[in-house]
Design an enzyme around this catalytic site. Structure first.
Site, PDB file in Angstrom:
ATOM      1  N   PHE A  13       9.588   8.329  54.017  1.00  0.00           N
ATOM      2  CA  PHE A  13       9.620   7.386  55.142  1.00  0.00           C
ATOM      3  C   PHE A  13       8.325   6.568  55.284  1.00  0.00           C
ATOM      4  O   PHE A  13       8.119   5.914  56.308  1.00  0.00           O
ATOM      5  CB  PHE A  13       9.906   8.105  56.472  1.00  0.00           C
ATOM      6  CG  PHE A  13      11.281   8.686  56.571  1.00  0.00           C
ATOM      7  CD1 PHE A  13      12.392   7.875  56.696  1.00  0.00           C
ATOM      8  CD2 PHE A  13      11.478  10.063  56.530  1.00  0.00           C
ATOM      9  CE1 PHE A  13      13.668   8.407  56.786  1.00  0.00           C
ATOM     10  CE2 PHE A  13      12.752  10.615  56.619  1.00  0.00           C
ATOM     11  CZ  PHE A  13      13.841   9.787  56.750  1.00  0.00           C
ATOM     12  N   THR A  64      13.959  17.147  51.152  1.00  0.00           N
ATOM     13  CA  THR A  64      13.995  17.283  52.605  1.00  0.00           C
ATOM     14  C   THR A  64      14.766  18.539  52.960  1.00  0.00           C
ATOM     15  O   THR A  64      15.879  18.747  52.478  1.00  0.00           O
ATOM     16  CB  THR A  64      14.657  16.060  53.264  1.00  0.00           C
ATOM     17  OG1 THR A  64      15.913  15.794  52.601  1.00  0.00           O
ATOM     18  CG2 THR A  64      13.787  14.827  53.150  1.00  0.00           C
ATOM     19  N   GLY A  70       8.358   9.057  47.557  1.00  0.00           N
ATOM     20  CA  GLY A  70       9.297   9.896  48.277  1.00  0.00           C
ATOM     21  C   GLY A  70      10.508   9.149  48.807  1.00  0.00           C
ATOM     22  O   GLY A  70      10.600   7.915  48.730  1.00  0.00           O
ATOM     23  N   HIS A  71      11.420   9.909  49.378  1.00  0.00           N
ATOM     24  CA  HIS A  71      12.676   9.357  49.893  1.00  0.00           C
ATOM     25  C   HIS A  71      12.430   8.395  51.056  1.00  0.00           C
ATOM     26  O   HIS A  71      11.511   8.565  51.852  1.00  0.00           O
ATOM     27  CB  HIS A  71      13.597  10.482  50.347  1.00  0.00           C
ATOM     28  CG  HIS A  71      13.024  11.307  51.470  1.00  0.00           C
ATOM     29  ND1 HIS A  71      13.198  10.995  52.792  1.00  0.00           N
ATOM     30  CD2 HIS A  71      12.262  12.429  51.449  1.00  0.00           C
ATOM     31  CE1 HIS A  71      12.585  11.875  53.549  1.00  0.00           C
ATOM     32  NE2 HIS A  71      12.006  12.766  52.761  1.00  0.00           N
ATOM     33  N   ASP A  72      13.246   7.361  51.128  1.00  0.00           N
ATOM     34  CA  ASP A  72      13.251   6.406  52.246  1.00  0.00           C
ATOM     35  C   ASP A  72      11.933   5.630  52.380  1.00  0.00           C
ATOM     36  O   ASP A  72      11.629   5.104  53.446  1.00  0.00           O
ATOM     37  CB  ASP A  72      13.566   7.112  53.566  1.00  0.00           C
ATOM     38  CG  ASP A  72      14.919   7.795  53.547  1.00  0.00           C
ATOM     39  OD1 ASP A  72      15.931   7.115  53.814  1.00  0.00           O
ATOM     40  OD2 ASP A  72      14.982   8.999  53.257  1.00  0.00           O
TER      41      ASP A  72
END
Length: 299
Positions: free
Chosen positions: A243, A168, A223-225
């Site tokens: 997300f 990010t 991916g993240h989150d």
């Protein structure tokens, strides 16, 4: 790690102890919100001790500002990044002083690791500091697990990486790219399988969550989150953006790619090679580039 916000705004006297995502905020944490998702600011109602970097022009209810410090900025993402860098740097200093041990069985073990009974860990695997893994785990050769809390009956095949930093970025005033620190964890339930060469990123603000019985094939990126619900299945080469939310029993075909901030509903089917650019309703089949809806012949 904590920071008293009176150094930012003298009207307040409380400490933030970490970060979270404005979509799912936690008390006593820092976060940011832009005009694009200004409605998410309402999520801090009822919380106390939040530090929110908000974009100028967003209207904030006085009640929200009574219990939380809201700092307005032309670039709230950049302001947030500069704030949380202090947390990230402190964490890095602590990590550098901690030690790894090469075990008699040939894998590396960090400090304060908890692994349940009947674990089988192959040589050259690395288990990072403070990781928790339940009973009956298998960890393949070359796997790396950091920043993670994992349940029972976990399978992690060779060369998978769990707990890597999220990708990010933001830009400074000169347009130069800056990485946003990833301070979350990966939280994995029971009976989860991770394939050869998979990569699962930690949350940037909150956590990346993978519920019970999720199955990941080889060479997958999560991916993240991301939040993956029970019995979701990703086949080889799938890419899940930051997300994203993947519903229960959702299926993702070979080499499919799902754009960030997309929700894939329960019992949905993503076809092979699909490029999913918008959310998918429960029970729907999509395929193609860009992905479009198809009716299922057999329901």
């Amino acid at each position: 790690m904590e920071y008293n916000v009176r150094e930012i705004d003298g009207r307040y006297d409380f400490a933030v102890q970490g970060v979270s995502y404005i979509g799912s905020p936690k008390p006593a944490t820092a976060m940011y919100v832009t005009k694009k998702v200004a409605h998410l600011l309402e999520n801090i109602r009822g919380l106390k001790g939040c530090l929110v970097f908000a974009q100028e022009g967003i209207e904030a209810d006085p009640e929200l500002q009574r219990d939380n410090c809201i700092v307005f900025s032309g670039n709230p993402q950049l302001a947030y990044v500069r704030f949380v860098r202090a947390f990230a740097e402190q964490k890095e200093r602590i990590e550098r002083d901690r030690k790894y041990v090469l075990t008699e069985k040939g894998y590396y073990l960090g400090e304060n690791v908890k692994i349940g009974e009947n674990a089988w860990i192959e040589p050259t695997a690395l288990i990072g500091h403070d990781v928790v893994i339940g009973k009956n785990a298998f960890i393949g050769a070359g796997a790396v697990i950091k920043n993670a809390v994992i349940g029972d009956d976990f399978v992690c095949n060779a060369h998978a990486v769990i707990g890597s930093p999220g990708f990010t970025m933001c830009e400074d005033e000169s347009g130069n790219k800056m990485r946003i620190p990833s301070l979350g964890k990966v939280v994995i339930g029971d009976f989860v399988e991770v394939g050869v060469g998979d990569n699962i990123s930690v949350g940037s603000g909150g956590d990346t969550v993978i519920e019970d019985y999720v199955k990941l094939d080889v060479l997958i990126h999560v991916g993240h989150d991301v939040y993956m619900k029970k019995n979701a299945e990703l086949t080889a080469g799938a890419i899940v953006g930051g997300f994203d939310q993947i519903g229960e029993r959702a299926y993702c075909g070979l080499n499919a790619a799902i754009r960030n901030r997309v929700t894939v509903g329960d019992d949905s089917f993503i076809g092979m090679g699909a490029v999913v650019t918008k959310s998918v309703e429960p029970g729907i089949t999509v395929a193609g580039n860009p992905a479009r809806t198809f009716e299922r012949k057999n329901k």
